[in-house]
Design an enzyme around this catalytic site. Structure first.
Site, PDB file in Angstrom:
ATOM      1  CB  SER A  85      -0.557   0.224   0.913  1.00 51.61           C
ATOM      2  OG  SER A  85      -1.294   1.040   1.121  1.00 51.61           O
ATOM      3  CG  HIS A 142      -3.389  -1.741  -1.837  1.00 52.55           C
ATOM      4  ND1 HIS A 142      -5.289  -2.630  -2.252  1.00 52.55           N
ATOM      5  CD2 HIS A 142      -4.058  -0.896  -0.356  1.00 52.55           C
ATOM      6  CE1 HIS A 142      -6.070  -1.787  -0.694  1.00 52.55           C
ATOM      7  NE2 HIS A 142      -5.405  -0.610  -0.033  1.00 52.55           N
ATOM      8  CG  ASP A 150      -5.171   2.164   0.489  1.00 54.05           C
ATOM      9  OD1 ASP A 150      -6.460   1.822   0.827  1.00 54.05           O
ATOM     10  OD2 ASP A 150      -4.006   2.036   1.062  1.00 54.05           O
ATOM     11  CG  MET A 191      -8.980   6.701   2.227  1.00 54.84           C
ATOM     12  SD  MET A 191      -7.473   6.821   3.656  1.00 54.84           S
ATOM     13  CE  MET A 191      -6.752   5.425   4.122  1.00 54.84           C
ATOM     14  CG  HIS A 215      -8.949  -0.263  -0.616  1.00 51.31           C
ATOM     15  ND1 HIS A 215      -8.793   0.013   0.681  1.00 51.31           N
ATOM     16  CD2 HIS A 215     -10.409  -0.105  -0.402  1.00 51.31           C
ATOM     17  CE1 HIS A 215      -9.564  -0.167   1.596  1.00 51.31           C
ATOM     18  NE2 HIS A 215     -10.913  -0.743   1.456  1.00 51.31           N
ATOM     19  CG  MET A 226     -11.068   2.341   2.302  1.00 52.75           C
ATOM     20  SD  MET A 226      -9.813   3.027   2.700  1.00 52.75           S
ATOM     21  CE  MET A 226      -8.498   3.132   1.702  1.00 52.75           C
ATOM     22  CG  MET A 253     -11.629  -3.055   5.137  1.00 47.44           C
ATOM     23  SD  MET A 253      -9.824  -2.496   4.487  1.00 47.44           S
ATOM     24  CE  MET A 253      -9.110  -1.030   5.326  1.00 47.44           C
ATOM     25  N   GLY A 280      -8.966   3.760   6.576  1.00 45.91           N
ATOM     26  CA  GLY A 280      -8.590   5.040   6.823  1.00 45.91           C
ATOM     27  C   GLY A 280      -7.684   5.462   7.046  1.00 45.91           C
ATOM     28  N   GLY A 316      -3.128   4.197   7.738  1.00 45.63           N
ATOM     29  CA  GLY A 316      -2.541   3.021   7.959  1.00 45.63           C
ATOM     30  C   GLY A 316      -1.371   3.101   8.926  1.00 45.63           C
ATOM     31  N   GLY A 317      -1.277   1.451   9.557  1.00 46.96           N
ATOM     32  CA  GLY A 317      -0.322   2.207  10.405  1.00 46.96           C
ATOM     33  C   GLY A 317      -0.646   1.434  12.132  1.00 46.96           C
ATOM     34  CG  ASP A 354      -5.955  -2.864   2.956  1.00 42.20           C
ATOM     35  OD1 ASP A 354      -5.473  -2.671   3.369  1.00 42.20           O
ATOM     36  OD2 ASP A 354      -6.738  -2.365   2.599  1.00 42.20           O
ATOM     37  N   GLY A 355      -4.670  -4.004   6.624  1.00 43.41           N
ATOM     38  CA  GLY A 355      -5.269  -3.150   7.678  1.00 43.41           C
ATOM     39  C   GLY A 355      -3.739  -4.384   9.274  1.00 43.41           C
ATOM     40  N   GLY A 356      -2.803  -4.060   8.946  1.00 43.45           N
ATOM     41  CA  GLY A 356      -2.192  -4.306  10.648  1.00 43.45           C
ATOM     42  C   GLY A 356      -0.821  -5.356  10.050  1.00 43.45           C
ATOM     43  N   GLY A 383       1.066  -1.666   4.097  1.00 41.25           N
ATOM     44  CA  GLY A 383       2.135  -0.483   3.969  1.00 41.25           C
ATOM     45  C   GLY A 383       2.793  -0.089   4.913  1.00 41.25           C
ATOM     46  CB  SER A 384       2.904   0.594   8.234  1.00 42.91           C
ATOM     47  OG  SER A 384       2.403  -0.333   9.188  1.00 42.91           O
TER      48      SER A 384
END
Ligand code: DX5
Ligand code: ZN
Length: 220
Positions: free
Chosen positions: A8, A31, A33, A35, A64, A66, A135, A140, A142-143, A173-175, A195-196
């Site tokens: 991401s 990816h 994002d 938003m 993606h 959002m 998700m 909303g 990253g990290g 997606d996420g963490g 991402g992170s």
């Protein structure tokens, strides 16, 4: 399907976006994002930036969205050349029609579920989709910390996909990082957004390969 990694770019340096994309040649997807500060409390980028990236990179782009009213905005990302376009079912007015429009514009159609949105009501929609995104954080930012509570839903989504013919990719997606990717792969995910974990690593491309290796081992 062999595990795929989709870094991401939200966690990359937006002032050097082209170079950041070039720093992960091992990625299967990039990816992106989008938003709108309405569907989620954050504002990122839109179609003009995606169009520029599409001219710059050869890796396929995984958008993606959002955003509110994806029925109105999502087909344009497919038409622009994104390889995959994912909308949130919570925001879509007519998700079946929208998925068909995305496919008609030549992209893979993805549908995303926020952590508290159940998967079961959408079982009959799976043949309309190329990818389901579960998700693993509230969308909303990253990290954020991976929500373990979503793991049983990943498992149930995989079962529903298997029951419908098994062609739909299952993205998380996420963490997602070296600790959590194995948990997701074991539960049945096969496309991993990070991402992170990737852009915070000293060697982002090496992290892409490391994550893929862990996912391969966990899904074997
Ligand atoms: C969050 C975005 C994610 C985000 C993931 O709403 O959809 O793609 O960039 O970032 P990490 O991997 O840092 O959780
Ligand atoms: Zn995302």
């Amino acid at each position: 399907m062999a595990p795929q990694i989709s870094p991401s770019i939200l966690s990359s340096d937006f002032a050097a976006l082209g170079a950041e994309c070039d720093s992960v040649p091992s990625a299967d997807w990039l990816h992106v994002d989008v938003m709108d500060n309405h569907f989620v409390p954050n504002l990122t980028l839109g179609l003009p930036v995606v169009e520029s990236l599409l001219r710059h990179v050869s890796t396929p782009i995984d958008c993606h969205l959002m955003i509110e009213d994806p029925d109105r905005w999502a087909p344009a990302y497919a038409e622009a050349g994104a390889g995959s376009v994912t909308f949130h079912v919570e925001a879509a007015h007519a998700p079946i029609r929208l998925a068909r429009e995305i496919r008609n514009q030549g992209a893979r159609a993805g549908m995303a579920l926020k952590p508290a949105t159940p998967v079961e009501p959408y079982a009959d929609m799976l043949p309309e989709l190329d990818m389901l995104l579960v998700m693993t954080v509230e969308p909303g930012f990253g990290g954020q910390k991976f929500l373990d509570i979503v793991v049983p839903k990943i498992r149930r989504a995989r079962e529903l996909i298997a029951g419908s013919g098994g062609e739909v990719w299952l993205q998380v997606d996420g963490g997602v990082d070296v600790r959590t990717i194995g948990i997701c792969a074991e539960a049945g995910a096969d496309v991993f957004v990070a991402g992170s974990a990737v852009f915070g690593a000293a060697d982002p491309d090496r992290m892409v390969r490391e994550l893929r290796g862990i996912a391969e081992e966990a899904s074997a």
